[in-house]
Scaffold this motif. Sequence first.
Motif, PDB file in Angstrom:
ATOM      1  N   GLU A  26      34.704  41.382  35.074  1.00  0.00           N
ATOM      2  CA  GLU A  26      34.727  40.990  33.662  1.00  0.00           C
ATOM      3  C   GLU A  26      33.425  41.394  32.981  1.00  0.00           C
ATOM      4  OE1 GLU A  26      34.202  36.886  31.459  1.00  0.00           O
ATOM      5  OE2 GLU A  26      36.166  36.971  32.453  1.00  0.00           O
ATOM      6  N   LYS A  33      37.712  40.213  28.898  1.00  0.00           N
ATOM      7  CA  LYS A  33      36.919  38.988  28.886  1.00  0.00           C
ATOM      8  C   LYS A  33      37.870  37.803  28.702  1.00  0.00           C
ATOM      9  CE  LYS A  33      32.851  37.045  26.738  1.00  0.00           C
ATOM     10  NZ  LYS A  33      31.737  37.246  27.620  1.00  0.00           N
ATOM     11  N   ARG A  42      37.421  29.597  32.359  1.00  0.00           N
ATOM     12  CA  ARG A  42      38.093  30.832  31.977  1.00  0.00           C
ATOM     13  C   ARG A  42      39.599  30.681  32.106  1.00  0.00           C
ATOM     14  NH1 ARG A  42      33.401  32.442  34.403  1.00  0.00           N
ATOM     15  NH2 ARG A  42      32.394  34.284  33.538  1.00  0.00           N
ATOM     16  N   TYR A  44      43.451  33.120  31.140  1.00  0.00           N
ATOM     17  CA  TYR A  44      44.089  34.348  30.685  1.00  0.00           C
ATOM     18  C   TYR A  44      45.528  34.048  30.287  1.00  0.00           C
ATOM     19  CZ  TYR A  44      40.213  36.538  33.186  1.00  0.00           C
ATOM     20  OH  TYR A  44      38.969  36.892  33.620  1.00  0.00           O
TER      21      TYR A  44
END
Length: 71
Positions: A26, A33, A42, A44
């Motif tokens: 990343e 990112k 984090r 996604y």
Amino acid sequence: MQEKKYRLKDIQDKIDRDKTTLIRWEKEGLIPKAKRDSRGWRYYTQEEVGRIVNNILTTDYFRKASSNQTA
């Protein structure tokens, strides 16, 4: 309805790589990112996970990028 969030663990389970490797990729710009939740973790989207996993499993790019750093 809220879209499902995928964590680094979800990706690492699919590609057999360590979390620190994904974080390094990343930082190097090899994977998108991650967004952050209210805790700073984090995450996604399903689409991002699909692209990341597909790129890693179908190309030599990530192996070459990793081996260049150890050379």
